[in-house]
Scaffold this motif. Structure first.
Motif, short mmCIF file in Angstrom:
data_model
loop_
_atom_site.label_atom_id
_atom_site.label_comp_id
_atom_site.label_asym_id
_atom_site.label_seq_id
_atom_site.Cartn_x
_atom_site.Cartn_y
_atom_site.Cartn_z
N UNK A 46 14.61 77.26 63.86
CA UNK A 46 14.66 75.98 63.16
C UNK A 46 15.45 74.90 63.89
N UNK A 47 16.35 75.31 64.78
CA UNK A 47 17.21 74.36 65.46
C UNK A 47 18.34 73.82 64.59
N UNK A 48 18.51 74.34 63.38
CA UNK A 48 19.57 73.86 62.50
C UNK A 48 20.92 74.44 62.92
N UNK A 49 21.86 73.56 63.19
CA UNK A 49 23.15 74.00 63.71
C UNK A 49 23.96 74.81 62.70
N UNK A 50 23.66 74.66 61.41
CA UNK A 50 24.43 75.38 60.41
C UNK A 50 24.30 76.89 60.59
#
Length: 479
Positions: A46-50
């Motif tokens: 997803x590329x979501x840093x979280x």
């Protein structure tokens, strides 16, 4: 000091004490390794840093848990030689190779890629680092595979013969590894590890949500953990039912002790004893609270199925009914409590209030250590229920111990208690301190000086330390 004590009893207490410390760390590391692999996979997808932030947050904790599991596991191996040398001699031709397979496969995988997983994010590519994380997770699974195969063979021995020296020798390795109880016990243990990890992660997420409802990492932790509880808890209950039926087939005396059945039902259905006080001397359960038909239905899937009672077995072959009876009930109660938390979370999601449901979050914090309690109770049920045998029906515990004095076993037991509480108490305190740190964006990967940084020594203060080569009086000129 220990004059008059039974050395076999002391050896059993020592083994129970050390394995109780040991089992909670692999149970956590198995689930946590898989959770880390999922987090890193979601980050790459997803590329979501979280997800990356949560990965680094739990990676530090995983490093400590993994190390403590390895240290406590080494002690277990030594005890086979010190306190249970006869058992080691008689079962060595079978259990020795199985333990060797665990080292050659699982431990080598974990040891070979753990360093890359912990410290390699800035040194290798994303794909290779993710592969290392997946391999470490696979290593923990393989470790569980071999250890459960060893223990399951002791519960339901198969594929063996006996040589002239009275040793168990292999005749069919497939039958040994995949013995009758192994598939059920492996699934049950792995699901227990995932649930244990889910409720720890959920408790940490809930703790930080109560402090700051906008914390993105805490919200994701809490949500993912409750999804795991919602999905896995009912599967675990079904898996436990299959495991119980398998145990009834191969270890009926253990099931009789778990259920508190002293008499076989010959003239009607067997009721389920919810609570009571097992009375081994009189062969009954005092103050029993029973549900008609239910034991026959659960164990035989028939309303009038017959279930053997302990009266069908020699008195010398009975396990300790009180311990098995109560630990089994605690484990089952925790399992249904986990299911309740999962259903509660579904209701909160339906109302779109899962992050504002303070009651649910407090319940999740209270349930945080429940998985460890359930795992311990499950193992106590399994191991005490196998007594008085080390290899069920074939080798008695009284015939398995080393010829050593009670004083030697008792002294080492005291030493273990003192060292374990000091060592693992400090490790547990440090893990709780890491869990108490608020997750934040840009969470960094573990570093070699992480313990000192957590203790309050900042990078700036380290640079000013006089013994530091990069700061203070011994600072070198910049290159």
């Amino acid at each position: 000091m220990f004059e008059g004590f039974d050395p076999v009893l002391l050896a059993r207490i020592q083994f129970a004490f050390t394995i109780s410390f040991h089992i909670i760390f692999p149970a956590f590391s198995i689930g946590l390794a898989s959770y880390l692999a999922v987090l890193e996979g979601l980050w790459l997808w997803t590329g979501k840093s979280v997800y990356h932030d949560i990965f680094n947050y739990w990676l530090k904790i995983f490093a400590i848990v993994f190390g403590m599991g390895v240290v406590s596991g080494i002690v277990m191996s030594y005890q086979f030689g010190t306190n249970w040398s006869v058992f080691s001699d008689k079962t060595g031709p079978i259990l020795g190779p199985l333990m060797g397979y665990e080292v050659l496969s699982a431990f080598f995988l974990e040891a070979g890629f753990l360093g890359v997983m912990l410290f390699g994010q800035q040194r290798v590519g994303k794909g290779l680092h993710f592969a290392a994380t997946v391999i470490v997770a696979a290593g923990t699974f393989m470790s569980a595979f071999w250890i459960l195969s060893v223990n399951s063979w002791m519960q339901t021995p198969a594929g063996y013969g006996m040589n002239a020296a009275g040793q168990f020798v292999p005749e069919d390795w497939w039958a040994i590894i995949f013995n009758p109880s192994f598939p059920y016990r492996l699934v049950h243990m792995l699901l227990a590890a995932y649930l244990t990890t889910a409720f720890i992660v959920g408790a940490v997420g809930a703790f930080h949500l109560l402090r700051d409802r906008t914390n993105a990492a805490a919200r994701v932790m809490f949500s993912m953990a409750l999804w795991m509880a919602t999905v896995v808890a009912p599967i675990q209950i079904v898996a436990g039912d299959f495991h119980g039926i398998n145990t009834l087939e191969h270890q009926p005396a253990k099931v009789a002790a778990m259920e508190g059945h002293f008499e076989t039902n010959t003239d009607g259905p067997m009721p389920l004893t919810l609570f009571g006080i097992p009375n081994m001397a009189e062969g009954r359960v005092d103050y029993a609270i029973e549900v008609p038909y239910l034991s026959s239905l659960i164990l035989t899937h028939s309303l009038d199925g017959q279930v053997k009672g302990l009266n069908e077995f020699p008195r010398d072959d009975w396990p300790n009914v009180g311990i098995v009876f109560w630990t089994f009930r605690v484990m089952v109660a925790i399992g249904f409590a986990m299911l309740g938390i999962g259903l509660w979370s579904l209701y909160a999601r339906w109302r779109s209030s899962i992050y504002e449901a303070t009651g649910l979050q407090r319940a999740a914090i209270a349930m945080g250590p429940a998985g460890f309690v359930a795992v311990l109770c499950g193992w106590i049920t399994t191991e005490v229920g196998r007594q008085p045998f080390t290899v069920y029906g074939l080798l008695r515990t009284s015939e398995s111990h080393s010829p050593i004095a009670a004083e030697a076993v008792g002294t080492s037991l005291i030493a273990f208690v003192v060292v374990y509480f000091l060592l693992f108490g400090a490790g547990t305190f440090y893990i709780l301190r890491l869990m108490g740190k608020t997750p934040h964006p840009g969470e960094e990967e573990p570093s070699r000086d992480e313990p000192t940084r957590t203790a309050g020594i900042t990078p700036a203060s380290q640079a000013m330390h006089p013994d530091n080569k990069v700061g203070g009086a011994r600072a070198a000129p910049a290159e």
